[in-house]
Design a protein around this motif. Structure first.
Motif, PDB file in Angstrom:
ATOM      1  N   THR A 136       0.809  -1.216   0.000  1.00 21.12           N
ATOM      2  CA  THR A 136       0.000   0.000   0.000  1.00 21.12           C
ATOM      3  C   THR A 136       0.843   1.268   0.000  1.00 21.12           C
ATOM      4  O   THR A 136       0.353   2.342  -0.320  1.00 21.12           O
ATOM      5  CB  THR A 136      -0.905   0.040   1.244  1.00 21.12           C
ATOM      6  OG1 THR A 136      -0.091   0.118   2.423  1.00 21.12           O
ATOM      7  CG2 THR A 136      -1.788  -1.197   1.312  1.00 21.12           C
ATOM      8  N   LYS A 137       2.116   1.128   0.424  1.00 18.76           N
ATOM      9  CA  LYS A 137       2.995   2.292   0.616  1.00 18.76           C
ATOM     10  C   LYS A 137       2.411   3.256   1.645  1.00 18.76           C
ATOM     11  O   LYS A 137       2.580   4.460   1.564  1.00 18.76           O
ATOM     12  CB  LYS A 137       3.266   3.028  -0.702  1.00 18.76           C
ATOM     13  CG  LYS A 137       3.936   2.178  -1.763  1.00 18.76           C
ATOM     14  CD  LYS A 137       5.367   1.837  -1.384  1.00 18.76           C
ATOM     15  CE  LYS A 137       6.301   3.009  -1.567  1.00 18.76           C
ATOM     16  NZ  LYS A 137       7.718   2.653  -1.337  1.00 18.76           N
ATOM     17  N   VAL A 138       1.693   2.684   2.619  1.00 18.82           N
ATOM     18  CA  VAL A 138       1.081   3.459   3.692  1.00 18.82           C
ATOM     19  C   VAL A 138       1.546   2.897   5.034  1.00 18.82           C
ATOM     20  O   VAL A 138       1.537   1.681   5.234  1.00 18.82           O
ATOM     21  CB  VAL A 138      -0.461   3.430   3.620  1.00 18.82           C
ATOM     22  CG1 VAL A 138      -1.069   4.170   4.824  1.00 18.82           C
ATOM     23  CG2 VAL A 138      -0.962   4.042   2.322  1.00 18.82           C
ATOM     24  N   SER A 194       5.894  11.859  10.105  1.00 18.45           N
ATOM     25  CA  SER A 194       5.321  12.301   8.828  1.00 18.45           C
ATOM     26  C   SER A 194       6.403  12.725   7.840  1.00 18.45           C
ATOM     27  O   SER A 194       6.363  12.366   6.657  1.00 18.45           O
ATOM     28  CB  SER A 194       4.347  13.453   9.081  1.00 18.45           C
ATOM     29  OG  SER A 194       3.821  13.944   7.860  1.00 18.45           O
ATOM     30  N   LYS A 195       7.376  13.477   8.314  1.00 19.53           N
ATOM     31  CA  LYS A 195       8.456  13.937   7.430  1.00 19.53           C
ATOM     32  C   LYS A 195       9.291  12.778   6.921  1.00 19.53           C
ATOM     33  O   LYS A 195       9.698  12.761   5.741  1.00 19.53           O
ATOM     34  CB  LYS A 195       9.328  14.952   8.170  1.00 19.53           C
ATOM     35  CG  LYS A 195       8.680  16.313   8.349  1.00 19.53           C
ATOM     36  CD  LYS A 195       9.582  17.268   9.129  1.00 19.53           C
ATOM     37  CE  LYS A 195       8.928  18.646   9.266  1.00 19.53           C
ATOM     38  NZ  LYS A 195       9.732  19.567  10.097  1.00 19.53           N
ATOM     39  N   CYS A 226       8.267   9.651   6.519  1.00 17.80           N
ATOM     40  CA  CYS A 226       7.447   8.921   5.549  1.00 17.80           C
ATOM     41  C   CYS A 226       7.463   9.620   4.194  1.00 17.80           C
ATOM     42  O   CYS A 226       7.641   8.975   3.149  1.00 17.80           O
ATOM     43  CB  CYS A 226       6.011   8.803   6.060  1.00 17.80           C
ATOM     44  SG  CYS A 226       5.774   7.583   7.364  1.00 17.80           S
ATOM     45  N   GLU A 227       7.273  10.934   4.212  1.00 16.88           N
ATOM     46  CA  GLU A 227       7.262  11.698   2.966  1.00 16.88           C
ATOM     47  C   GLU A 227       8.597  11.577   2.236  1.00 16.88           C
ATOM     48  O   GLU A 227       8.652  11.390   1.019  1.00 16.88           O
ATOM     49  CB  GLU A 227       6.954  13.165   3.268  1.00 16.88           C
ATOM     50  CG  GLU A 227       6.826  14.036   2.026  1.00 16.88           C
ATOM     51  CD  GLU A 227       6.458  15.470   2.356  1.00 16.88           C
ATOM     52  OE1 GLU A 227       6.330  16.271   1.419  1.00 16.88           O
ATOM     53  OE2 GLU A 227       6.310  15.781   3.561  1.00 16.88           O
ATOM     54  N   TYR A 273       6.439   7.176   1.447  1.00 21.53           N
ATOM     55  CA  TYR A 273       5.293   6.534   2.083  1.00 21.53           C
ATOM     56  C   TYR A 273       4.285   7.584   2.554  1.00 21.53           C
ATOM     57  O   TYR A 273       4.669   8.702   2.907  1.00 21.53           O
ATOM     58  CB  TYR A 273       5.731   5.703   3.295  1.00 21.53           C
ATOM     59  CG  TYR A 273       6.302   4.347   2.942  1.00 21.53           C
ATOM     60  CD1 TYR A 273       5.551   3.194   3.077  1.00 21.53           C
ATOM     61  CD2 TYR A 273       7.600   4.241   2.451  1.00 21.53           C
ATOM     62  CE1 TYR A 273       6.071   1.957   2.751  1.00 21.53           C
ATOM     63  CE2 TYR A 273       8.141   3.005   2.118  1.00 21.53           C
ATOM     64  CZ  TYR A 273       7.369   1.867   2.269  1.00 21.53           C
ATOM     65  OH  TYR A 273       7.892   0.643   1.928  1.00 21.53           O
ATOM     66  N   GLU A 274       3.025   7.197   2.561  1.00 19.28           N
ATOM     67  CA  GLU A 274       1.996   8.028   3.185  1.00 19.28           C
ATOM     68  C   GLU A 274       1.832   7.600   4.642  1.00 19.28           C
ATOM     69  O   GLU A 274       2.109   6.453   4.994  1.00 19.28           O
ATOM     70  CB  GLU A 274       0.662   7.888   2.459  1.00 19.28           C
ATOM     71  CG  GLU A 274       0.643   8.472   1.057  1.00 19.28           C
ATOM     72  CD  GLU A 274      -0.736   8.430   0.443  1.00 19.28           C
ATOM     73  OE1 GLU A 274      -1.715   8.221   1.189  1.00 19.28           O
ATOM     74  OE2 GLU A 274      -0.839   8.599  -0.781  1.00 19.28           O
ATOM     75  N   LEU A 275       1.386   8.537   5.470  1.00 20.69           N
ATOM     76  CA  LEU A 275       1.146   8.239   6.875  1.00 20.69           C
ATOM     77  C   LEU A 275      -0.333   8.407   7.187  1.00 20.69           C
ATOM     78  O   LEU A 275      -0.906   9.474   6.963  1.00 20.69           O
ATOM     79  CB  LEU A 275       1.961   9.175   7.777  1.00 20.69           C
ATOM     80  CG  LEU A 275       1.755   8.991   9.283  1.00 20.69           C
ATOM     81  CD1 LEU A 275       2.294   7.632   9.738  1.00 20.69           C
ATOM     82  CD2 LEU A 275       2.423  10.114  10.070  1.00 20.69           C
ATOM     83  N   ASN A 276      -0.943   7.342   7.681  1.00 20.86           N
ATOM     84  CA  ASN A 276      -2.311   7.408   8.185  1.00 20.86           C
ATOM     85  C   ASN A 276      -2.273   7.382   9.707  1.00 20.86           C
ATOM     86  O   ASN A 276      -1.647   6.493  10.293  1.00 20.86           O
ATOM     87  CB  ASN A 276      -3.154   6.233   7.681  1.00 20.86           C
ATOM     88  CG  ASN A 276      -3.634   6.430   6.257  1.00 20.86           C
ATOM     89  OD1 ASN A 276      -3.394   7.477   5.659  1.00 20.86           O
ATOM     90  ND2 ASN A 276      -4.282   5.425   5.695  1.00 20.86           N
TER      91      ASN A 276
END
Length: 336
Positions: free
Chosen positions: A61-63, A84-85, A87-88, A92-95
């Motif tokens: 999912t890259k999440v 978050s930084k 992941c970006e 990757y996205e962060l949920n």
């Protein structure tokens, strides 16, 4: 014993398979009572979604999922921003899942909505952790020490922090030291308090239970606890250790409102070194918590597991004592 399937849950709950799927995945089409009934049945049967099913063989999912119970306070601000930084930067996205419901959290993790999870959520208990490990889900904990093939822990060495604040106050000549706890079931609070108490014990300095207050890691609650303590007429300790900087700020404000000055009349020391601690009056002496590094290490460890490059391990990040102006030498020692 055969593995429980979604059909078993549907049969036991007396509903269709699609209803079970919607309940487990949090799809908002069911009556709340129906959803709760299905989740209770699934929990009772210890149902684990089939991760080898056709619908779970899709690409990554890259999440990344971050599972926490709150976003209140500067600690979470820094932690979430750091994760978050990272992941970006790594694509990757962060949920972010803010929940106190372990079934909701497990549904999102086991349902492969994320490639891996960073967990700082005490409501995900040891039984839930065992389920995640059995399913081989990549997980990094930042609120407990737990290591397996697919689980890592990245934690702040709060025990050493508790030792550091106690030793500093002892070296200043303080003989009666109070403590303002956060939540006594949380990892950081437990370890900080243990380090503090063990150091007092080693130095043959008694701790008086009446000097133990509860501030819930919050400024307001600590303000109320300290104010009530002062107004009770009890003798003040030489110093207070606060479980975090917000508690220290509430403590100092309460003391000031009662005409007691820091550090002239009493020393205050704490943990975390949030931005405000340097600019508060007086500036706080505190143990630095490397929150940004905590977030970076958590992502590094998680991606290592996801990519199959490493197995789980434990990282303890060290803090350092930042000496400012909220502590001073015990005047009673000087008088002698």
């Amino acid at each position: 014993m055969s593995k429980v399937t979604i059909k078993d849950v549907a049969r036991e709950a007396g509903v269709s398979i699609s209803t079970v799927s919607n309940a487990l995945n949090g799809v908002d089409v069911l009556h709340p009572d129906t959803r709760e009934h299905v989740l209770n049945v699934a929990k009772r049967l210890n149902y684990i979604p089939n991760l080898n099913g056709k619908n779970l063989k899709s690409n990554a999912t890259k999440v990344i999922g971050l599972f926490i119970t709150s976003m209140r306070g500067p600690y979470y601000d820094q932690l979430v921003d750091s994760i978050s930084k990272e992941c970006e930067k790594l694509g990757y996205e962060l949920n972010i899942f803010i929940t106190k419901n372990d079934r909701t959290a497990l549904s999102n993790i086991l349902g492969k909505r994320v490639d891996g999870a960073i967990i700082s959520n005490e409501f995900i208990d040891e039984k839930d952790v065992a389920v995640l490990e059995e399913a081989g889900i990549p997980v990094v904990f930042i609120d407990r020490e737990r290591v397996s093939k697919t689980s890592s822990s990245v934690v702040f060495d709060s025990y050493k922090g508790g030792q550091d604040v106690a030793r500093y106050l002892i070296n200043l000549g303080h003989k009666r030291i109070g403590y303002i706890r956060g939540y006594d079931h949380l990892y950081d609070d437990i370890k900080r308090y243990e380090g503090f108490r063990d150091t007092l014990l080693d130095a043959n300095i008694p701790f008086y239970e009446e000097d133990l207050l509860i501030g819930y890691f919050e400024e307001e609650a600590s303000f109320s606890a300290v104010k009530a303590f002062v107004r009770s007429g009890k003798d003040l300790p030489d110093a207070f250790v606060a479980a975090n900087d917000l508690s220290a700020i509430g403590c100092i404000k309460a003391l000031k409102s009662e005409g007691i000055l820091v550090p002239k009349d009493i020393s205050i020391i704490s943990f975390d070194d949030i931005d405000l601690s340097e600019y508060f009056t007086p500036p706080l002496t505190t143990v630095n918590n490397p929150i940004i590094m905590l977030g970076k290490h958590a992502i590094e460890r998680l991606l290592g597991i996801i990519r199959g490059e490493e197995v789980g391990k434990l990282d303890k990040l060290q803090g350092s004592l930042i000496v400012r102006d909220s502590c001073t030498i015990n005047k009673n020692i000087l008088i002698r």
